[in-house]
Motif scaffolding. Structure first.
Motif, mmCIF file in Angstrom:
data_model
loop_
_atom_site.group_PDB
_atom_site.id
_atom_site.type_symbol
_atom_site.label_atom_id
_atom_site.label_comp_id
_atom_site.label_asym_id
_atom_site.label_seq_id
_atom_site.Cartn_x
_atom_site.Cartn_y
_atom_site.Cartn_z
ATOM 1 N N GLU A 25 0.832 -1.210 0.000
ATOM 2 C CA GLU A 25 0.000 0.000 0.000
ATOM 3 C C GLU A 25 0.861 1.252 0.000
ATOM 4 N N GLN A 26 1.944 1.247 0.789
ATOM 5 C CA GLN A 26 2.849 2.397 0.832
ATOM 6 C C GLN A 26 3.498 2.635 -0.525
ATOM 7 N N MET A 27 3.950 1.544 -1.152
ATOM 8 C CA MET A 27 4.582 1.682 -2.461
ATOM 9 C C MET A 27 3.590 2.197 -3.488
ATOM 10 N N ALA A 28 2.359 1.671 -3.468
ATOM 11 C CA ALA A 28 1.343 2.109 -4.419
ATOM 12 C C ALA A 28 1.006 3.583 -4.222
ATOM 13 N N THR A 29 0.939 4.030 -2.965
ATOM 14 C CA THR A 29 0.637 5.431 -2.669
ATOM 15 C C THR A 29 1.725 6.353 -3.201
ATOM 16 N N GLU A 30 2.968 5.978 -2.961
ATOM 17 C CA GLU A 30 4.085 6.794 -3.439
ATOM 18 C C GLU A 30 4.106 6.852 -4.965
ATOM 19 N N ILE A 31 3.790 5.724 -5.591
ATOM 20 C CA ILE A 31 3.764 5.688 -7.047
ATOM 21 C C ILE A 31 2.650 6.584 -7.585
ATOM 22 N N GLN A 32 1.469 6.515 -6.955
ATOM 23 C CA GLN A 32 0.353 7.347 -7.405
ATOM 24 C C GLN A 32 0.679 8.832 -7.276
ATOM 25 N N LYS A 33 1.378 9.194 -6.195
ATOM 26 C CA LYS A 33 1.796 10.589 -6.040
ATOM 27 C C LYS A 33 2.742 10.993 -7.167
ATOM 28 N N GLY A 34 3.645 10.084 -7.496
ATOM 29 C CA GLY A 34 4.595 10.383 -8.554
ATOM 30 C C GLY A 34 3.941 10.472 -9.926
ATOM 31 N N LEU A 35 2.849 9.735 -10.111
ATOM 32 C CA LEU A 35 2.173 9.730 -11.408
ATOM 33 C C LEU A 35 1.178 10.877 -11.568
ATOM 34 N N SER A 36 0.870 11.575 -10.486
ATOM 35 C CA SER A 36 -0.147 12.628 -10.548
ATOM 36 C C SER A 36 0.208 13.723 -11.554
ATOM 37 N N PHE A 37 1.503 13.986 -11.726
ATOM 38 C CA PHE A 37 1.892 15.048 -12.660
ATOM 39 C C PHE A 37 1.574 14.642 -14.101
ATOM 40 N N ILE A 38 1.596 13.330 -14.394
ATOM 41 C CA ILE A 38 1.260 12.882 -15.744
ATOM 42 C C ILE A 38 -0.211 13.153 -16.030
ATOM 43 N N THR A 39 -1.065 12.851 -15.042
ATOM 44 C CA THR A 39 -2.496 13.128 -15.205
ATOM 45 C C THR A 39 -2.738 14.610 -15.425
ATOM 46 N N THR A 40 -2.098 15.443 -14.617
ATOM 47 C CA THR A 40 -2.250 16.893 -14.757
ATOM 48 C C THR A 40 -1.778 17.367 -16.124
ATOM 49 N N PHE A 41 -0.628 16.854 -16.542
ATOM 50 C CA PHE A 41 -0.051 17.244 -17.834
ATOM 51 C C PHE A 41 -1.001 16.910 -18.978
ATOM 52 N N LEU A 42 -1.564 15.709 -18.959
ATOM 53 C CA LEU A 42 -2.464 15.296 -20.036
ATOM 54 C C LEU A 42 -3.795 16.045 -19.994
ATOM 55 N N LEU A 43 -4.307 16.300 -18.778
ATOM 56 C CA LEU A 43 -5.584 16.996 -18.660
ATOM 57 C C LEU A 43 -5.490 18.457 -19.077
ATOM 58 N N VAL A 44 -4.305 19.041 -19.029
ATOM 59 C CA VAL A 44 -4.122 20.411 -19.530
ATOM 60 C C VAL A 44 -4.438 20.455 -21.027
ATOM 61 N N PHE A 45 -3.938 19.460 -21.759
ATOM 62 C CA PHE A 45 -4.242 19.397 -23.188
ATOM 63 C C PHE A 45 -5.732 19.167 -23.407
ATOM 64 N N ALA A 46 -6.350 18.362 -22.545
ATOM 65 C CA ALA A 46 -7.789 18.136 -22.647
ATOM 66 C C ALA A 46 -8.550 19.438 -22.433
ATOM 67 N N ALA A 47 -8.111 20.237 -21.454
ATOM 68 C CA ALA A 47 -8.770 21.508 -21.177
ATOM 69 C C ALA A 47 -8.657 22.464 -22.365
ATOM 70 N N VAL A 48 -7.485 22.498 -22.984
ATOM 71 C CA VAL A 48 -7.293 23.365 -24.154
ATOM 72 C C VAL A 48 -8.225 22.945 -25.287
ATOM 73 N N SER A 49 -8.314 21.638 -25.528
ATOM 74 C CA SER A 49 -9.188 21.154 -26.602
ATOM 75 C C SER A 49 -10.649 21.459 -26.294
ATOM 76 N N LEU A 50 -11.027 21.393 -25.018
ATOM 77 C CA LEU A 50 -12.408 21.694 -24.638
ATOM 78 C C LEU A 50 -12.741 23.170 -24.845
#
Length: 374
Positions: free
Chosen positions: A253-278
């Motif tokens: 669970e600790q490893m998964a949590t740390e990984i999810q925190k590290g991956l959050s920037f990828i989600t943000t990065f991709l959703l920025v492009f989604a916002a622009v397209s919207l």
């Protein structure tokens, strides 16, 4: 009015397609972003479940990134915890994350984000009896000078069983070579571009523990009927100061949590492009639909003249918008899969290989896609 609205849609399907296309693009970016990041997170989560034993013994604070390098676990501690009530076995693990395979073409396998992992072979299972790694061909390394590689790395590097594999490492030897005696696969799923080299314990200690009989951590396997919490309590009683016992589920669970925190920037990065397209799509939709409604002034006036109420006319226009949004959202969700696949291929070019992972569609993605589109 319903039949009239459907007839109006069919009569103006080309112009309405412009609005639908804008919806498709916007929804595709949103859906694709969520599908890719959910797939990435699911892959890491599955991997962490096979990366810890029933109970893990490690230096206190080893999970804190702000702490200095964790001290190793002596072999005497591993022997002591193997004898506690409820323990079926205890295995000392040596692990290093800076050992990379050099291919036959003198190219480094990995090194662009994904780690080069080297571990010793113990045969000990992961939590709940799960096999941490499955042998595919050959045999596990039994003596110095033998290694086993994961199948993806062996294929990418071009090595066959029986050939000498070259390595570069930050361990005690900057370069070394060993005979490939087997290939394996991690039971947790895709290694996401990481390479996993398995060697015998003595060699791993010589390379990564300065030749001392000690380990990075230790796994304790529970006897049948013994829970992780019960085993952890028993193991904690015999541990010297400076070490802790943690259940495998908590470690995962600790490893998964740390990984999810590290991956959050990828989600943000991709959703920025989604916002622009919207935003761009919104202007296109407003302009297209406004023109259509203006062109239909006489048609709408005729509806009022033959007895349609103001509310019925408004509802007919909203119905057309709903149909366009529904069709665009559905098509956008499908296009999101294609976009997620494209993103996966692009990330694979940078070392994050997810070819073995299936795309994940969570209910959140469906809800978000239709909410945005409609």
């Amino acid at each position: 009015m319903l039949r009239a609205s459907l007839a109006s849609l069919l009569a103006r399907k080309l112009r309405l397609f412009m609005s639908a296309f804008a919806v498709i693009l916007g929804v595709a970016f949103v859906a694709g972003s969520f599908i890719f990041t959910d797939t990435l997170g699911e892959s890491f989560t599955a991997l962490t479940k096979s990366s810890a034993g029933d109970v893990v013994v490690r230096a206190t604070g080893a999970n804190d990134p702000e702490q200095p390098a964790a001290k190793p676990v002596p072999a005497s501690v591993v022997a002591a915890i193997a004898d506690v009530p409820g323990a079926a076995r205890a295995d000392g693990n040596v692990s290093d994350f800076t050992t990379f395979v050099v291919s036959k073409k003198n190219k480094l396998i990995g090194g662009q984000g994904a780690p080069g992992i080297a571990v010793n072979h113990t045969g000990g299972p992961a939590a709940h009896g799960v096999e941490a790694s499955r042998l595919v061909k050959g045999h596990w390394p039994e003596q110095a000078g033998e290694v086993a590689l994961d199948t993806a790395t062996a294929k990418a590097a071009g090595y066959l069983i029986g050939e000498d594999v070259r390595f570069v490492s930050a361990g005690s030897e900057a370069t070394f070579s060993a005979k490939l005696v087997g290939t394996h696969e991690m039971t947790g799923g895709s290694m996401l571009g990481a390479s996993v080299t398995v060697m015998d314990t003595a060699t791993a200690q010589r390379l990564f523990q300065k030749g001392v009989d000690q380990f990075s951590d230790a796994w304790v396997t529970a006897k049948p009927g013994v829970s992780q919490s019960e085993l952890r309590t028993q193991v904690a009683k015999v541990l010297p100061a400076g070490f802790e016992a943690v259940t495998g589920d908590k470690v995962s669970e600790q490893m998964a949590t740390e990984i999810q925190k590290g991956l959050s920037f990828i989600t943000t990065f991709l959703l920025v492009f989604a916002a622009v397209s919207l935003v761009v799509g919104t202007f296109l939709i407003i302009n297209t639909f406004s023109i259509l409604v203006a062109q239909r002034s006489r048609e709408l006036a005729l509806f009022r003249a033959i007895g349609a109420s103001r509310r019925q006319v408004s509802r007919s226009v909203l119905f057309e918008a709903f149909v366009v949004g529904l069709i665009g959202s559905t098509a956008g969700l499908v296009a999101g899969f294609a976009l997620a696949q494209l993103i996966r291929v692009l990330f694979g070019r940078f070392g994050l290989d997810m070819s073995g992972a299936s795309l994940v569609l969570n209910p959140r993605t469906i809800v978000a896609s239709y909410a945005v589109g409609l």
